[in-house]
Every structure is written in C-alpha cells, then in structure tokens.
Design an enzyme around this catalytic site. Sequence first.
Site, PDB file in Angstrom:
ATOM      1  N   ARG A  48     -19.377 -12.904   3.289  1.00 55.06           N
ATOM      2  CA  ARG A  48     -18.503 -14.081   3.388  1.00 55.06           C
ATOM      3  C   ARG A  48     -17.020 -13.723   3.365  1.00 55.06           C
ATOM      4  O   ARG A  48     -16.168 -14.561   3.657  1.00 55.06           O
ATOM      5  CB  ARG A  48     -18.832 -15.067   2.261  1.00 55.06           C
ATOM      6  CG  ARG A  48     -20.081 -15.901   2.544  1.00 55.06           C
ATOM      7  CD  ARG A  48     -20.347 -16.887   1.431  1.00 55.06           C
ATOM      8  NE  ARG A  48     -20.995 -16.258   0.293  1.00 55.06           N
ATOM      9  CZ  ARG A  48     -21.238 -16.853  -0.873  1.00 55.06           C
ATOM     10  NH1 ARG A  48     -20.864 -18.115  -1.048  1.00 55.06           N
ATOM     11  NH2 ARG A  48     -21.839 -16.219  -1.859  1.00 55.06           N
ATOM     12  N   THR A  86     -30.214  -7.824  -8.182  1.00 52.93           N
ATOM     13  CA  THR A  86     -29.588  -7.210  -9.353  1.00 52.93           C
ATOM     14  C   THR A  86     -30.572  -6.379 -10.161  1.00 52.93           C
ATOM     15  O   THR A  86     -30.225  -5.325 -10.694  1.00 52.93           O
ATOM     16  CB  THR A  86     -28.979  -8.300 -10.235  1.00 52.93           C
ATOM     17  OG1 THR A  86     -29.992  -9.266 -10.561  1.00 52.93           O
ATOM     18  CG2 THR A  86     -27.824  -9.003  -9.534  1.00 52.93           C
ATOM     19  N   ASP A 129     -17.414  -7.932  -8.575  1.00 51.37           N
ATOM     20  CA  ASP A 129     -16.617  -8.998  -7.952  1.00 51.37           C
ATOM     21  C   ASP A 129     -16.222 -10.080  -8.950  1.00 51.37           C
ATOM     22  O   ASP A 129     -15.947 -11.216  -8.569  1.00 51.37           O
ATOM     23  CB  ASP A 129     -17.383  -9.613  -6.782  1.00 51.37           C
ATOM     24  CG  ASP A 129     -18.720 -10.222  -7.195  1.00 51.37           C
ATOM     25  OD1 ASP A 129     -19.084 -10.135  -8.390  1.00 51.37           O
ATOM     26  OD2 ASP A 129     -19.406 -10.795  -6.328  1.00 51.37           O
ATOM     27  N   ASN A 133     -16.422 -14.360  -3.625  1.00 49.44           N
ATOM     28  CA  ASN A 133     -17.323 -14.182  -2.495  1.00 49.44           C
ATOM     29  C   ASN A 133     -16.641 -14.391  -1.151  1.00 49.44           C
ATOM     30  O   ASN A 133     -17.182 -14.004  -0.121  1.00 49.44           O
ATOM     31  CB  ASN A 133     -18.508 -15.147  -2.610  1.00 49.44           C
ATOM     32  CG  ASN A 133     -19.384 -14.829  -3.802  1.00 49.44           C
ATOM     33  OD1 ASN A 133     -19.920 -13.734  -3.897  1.00 49.44           O
ATOM     34  ND2 ASN A 133     -19.516 -15.768  -4.727  1.00 49.44           N
ATOM     35  N   LYS A 150      17.426   5.775   2.844  1.00 45.63           N
ATOM     36  CA  LYS A 150      16.096   6.382   2.843  1.00 45.63           C
ATOM     37  C   LYS A 150      16.216   7.802   2.313  1.00 45.63           C
ATOM     38  O   LYS A 150      17.020   8.587   2.809  1.00 45.63           O
ATOM     39  CB  LYS A 150      15.521   6.379   4.265  1.00 45.63           C
ATOM     40  CG  LYS A 150      14.055   6.793   4.366  1.00 45.63           C
ATOM     41  CD  LYS A 150      13.847   8.284   4.528  1.00 45.63           C
ATOM     42  CE  LYS A 150      14.366   8.806   5.836  1.00 45.63           C
ATOM     43  NZ  LYS A 150      14.079  10.295   5.980  1.00 45.63           N
ATOM     44  N   SER A 202      35.390   3.726   8.888  1.00 43.27           N
ATOM     45  CA  SER A 202      34.430   2.895   9.607  1.00 43.27           C
ATOM     46  C   SER A 202      33.919   3.600  10.852  1.00 43.27           C
ATOM     47  O   SER A 202      34.651   4.347  11.513  1.00 43.27           O
ATOM     48  CB  SER A 202      35.073   1.566   9.992  1.00 43.27           C
ATOM     49  OG  SER A 202      35.451   0.861   8.840  1.00 43.27           O
ATOM     50  N   ALA A 256      38.299   7.199  10.683  1.00 47.91           N
ATOM     51  CA  ALA A 256      37.434   6.195  11.310  1.00 47.91           C
ATOM     52  C   ALA A 256      37.047   6.618  12.717  1.00 47.91           C
ATOM     53  O   ALA A 256      37.853   7.174  13.461  1.00 47.91           O
ATOM     54  CB  ALA A 256      38.135   4.852  11.345  1.00 47.91           C
TER      55      ALA A 256
END
Length: 452
Positions: free
Chosen positions: A14, A79, A103, A224, A347, A401, A419
């Site tokens: 499901r 089970t 679950d 489920n 980064k 800049s 710059a």
Amino acid sequence: MVAVAILAAGRGTRMKSELPKVLHSLGGRSLIERILQTALEIEPIRQIVIVGYQGKQVEAALQHIPNVEFVEQTQQLGTGHAVQQLLPHLEGFQGDLLVLNGDVPLLRPQTLKVLMESHKKHQNAVSLLTAHLPNPKGYGRVFCNDRNIIQQIVEDRDCSAAQKQNHRINAGIYCFNWPQLAKVLPQLQANNDQKEYYLTDACNLMQPVMAVDVEDYQEILGINDRKQLATAYDILQGRVKERWMAAGVTLIDPNSITIDDTVQLSTDIIIEPQTHLRGNTAIGSGSRIGPGSLIENSQIGENVTVVYSVITDSTVQAETKIGPYSHLRGNVNAGKNCRIGNFVELKNTTLGDRTNVAHLSYLGDATLGERVNIGAGTITANYDGVKKHQTKIGDRTKTGSNSVLVAPVKLGSDVTVAAGSTVTEDVPDDSLVIARSPQVVKPGWRLKTSED
C-alpha cells in the site's frame, strides 16, 4: 535477560513503492531505525531483524548500527511464521523475547519498560501491549477479564459484528517467555481466511497471558500507506515541538516549522515561520533562525542570525549573520562575527573571524583569513573542467567588485584586488593587484544603422 525481534519482512504494497516499507523515512530516520533505537533503551542482549522482501537492502541500510542480527523469512506467511524462523537462532535461550513491528515507529522507550516490568512482576507467559482506539477498524480485538488476563484474541477480519464493538486492540507488541513460546510455535496452524500463521494463536496456547494498556494510543499506530506516514510525522512533530518549547525555545507559528528529533537546540533560540531543521543539526543559545530557512546536518553557534537561507553540512560560529538568500553547503566553516549576505554561495570554504562576503558572490574550495572583505560579484573559478582547485586569501585582504580569482591561486595578507580584475597568479603581501584590460575610448564613434 531479553532478546528483541523486529518483524520487517513485508513489502508494504500500500506504500506504492519499490522501497521496503520499513526503510521509508520518518523525521530523518527510517522506520526500522526508530524501532531499533527505541529497543536499545531496554538493553537487550540480542537484536534480531526478520527480513524478507528486499532483505539485502534492509540489511545494507542498517550496517551502521552495531550488533544487529538478521534472519530471513523467505515466504511471508504471517507473524507466527516469522517468529518460527527464530527457533534455530534462539536454541537454548532461557530469557524473554520482545517482538516488535518494524512499521510501528512511535513507541516510546518508557512504554516498553512498563511492558517488561509488568511481564516480570506477574511472571506471565505472554504480556501483550494493548490500546483503546476510537476507531479500531483493521486491528485485532483483545478480550480480557477484570484482571487484564487475556481470554481471546481475534483478528479484525475474523471478528463477528458483536466482537467488533470491542475497542481494545492488539498493538502487535509482545513479550514472551521464550522457552514456553518455543514449545508452542511448531503447533501453529493456518486455519484462517488468509492461510497465515498468526502469532496471536501462540498466545492462545500459553498461560497466563496479560494485557498491558498503553496510555497514549498514538504510540502504537502502524504505517501501511503514505497517509499514515504523514499522520505519524504530524504526531512526531507535535512531540518534538512541545519538548523544545518547554525547554525554552520560541517557535513562531509552530505549524509551519519542522524539526527532526535528531536536532539539538539550546535555550533562548527563536525559530521563525517556514523554517526546517533536519538531521544532525545543533543550534546555540540566542540564535534566530528564519523565516524561510533550511538547516541540515550543520552546527550553528550562539547568537547567529539566519534569514531566508539554506545551510547543509556546515559549521557557523558565534555572532555570524547569514542571509537573506545565502547558500552554505559541502563543508563550509564560517568563523565568528562574519557576514554572509544576499545571494552568496559558499562551498567547501573556510572564513576566518570577522570576514565579510556581503553579496552576489560564489566562493568554492577557498580558505579566507580574518577580516577579509569580498566585494560584490567576486567569484573563485575553482574548476578547470577536470579538477577542483584551491584559492587562499590572507588576513585583511579586499577584493573589488566583479573580481575573478582563477584557482589555484594564493593572495597574501593586506592585498587589494582592483575591481573587475581576473587574477591568475599568486599575489604577495601588502600589494595592489590590477588584472584587467586597459579601457579604450573612441570619441565620435557610434553604431551604424541601415539608414546610414
């Protein structure tokens, strides 16, 4: 002594997913990881996961958790059949077996401790966790006498109309005396509509069997499908937010905020709306996070401000201000009292204390000293098409800049970059570097048109 067995063999059709149900994520951890974490609180001597559908994938996902054993259930026949697979693995074991479902991720450790204490106190053959549900549809019903001794357990699909009026349900959490269970497991029969071996039938063959009611029925809600997964997430979020607000964290509009239960917060933090804290994140006292921010697997110091920004796998030290619209990713380490401003991406970069990258810049694979000032539009050209290269910038250096620093390159301390410069060679301390083409002006020139 107690051993824990977790039933995790089902496919979970499901869920409409190729991923095994128990590996679906809930608040930053898989369902099965949550069950294992809860079980650890009762200090079991063995932890056994019964796998079936894509069992190797489940095993691989749990390799980081020590001392977990795996038993395969090649056919999913109920089970009872799953627990039968333990017979050769627990041969000679004289303790108790706690059976959990992979679950059912919202169980609290305290609930399991109460179940175990009741089991030992009454010397039960079986102790079964039960709950009174407002809507028990889909759950097996438990029928007890006035001393909570179980007289009958009937699966929902096998219940009569009268039996379905009983709202006490089987939560599917059992504590068995293993030597007694081992004797009756071979006697189980599949005399039901599903042709499955029910673990509840083993309870009918053992005495005494006692019900232990859970105080909060939400703990035993199973997953489920995707809707139930979302419901479980709402419940988990409610717990997490209540805990942090009680501990001195301000949540402005809690309904729009999400916080994984792996996150650590200090006092006097303010979390603004539409903010999401995930993974192994820790935030120091006095910080203000959001609105509109995502922080994942990152360490944030005291009195930090983050506004409309994304931070992943990074460290930000005290008093630093971030945003709006900054992105820190892939092992950024920002020092104290830094400023990382509008539309800046960092980064794998380290910033020394009091360094500013105020706006419109990209710094990748760079190491900056203290009190550096990065002008608007400065970028490190760190990728040559094959490899990434490092840029190093000394203390108190300033870039103008629209500067481009072509890595690998090193700028010393107290350097000024004019710059518009494209810097391709190292620059010594105490220097001005100008790396741009001379300006050319042609008086009286204009673009010719078709009329001309």
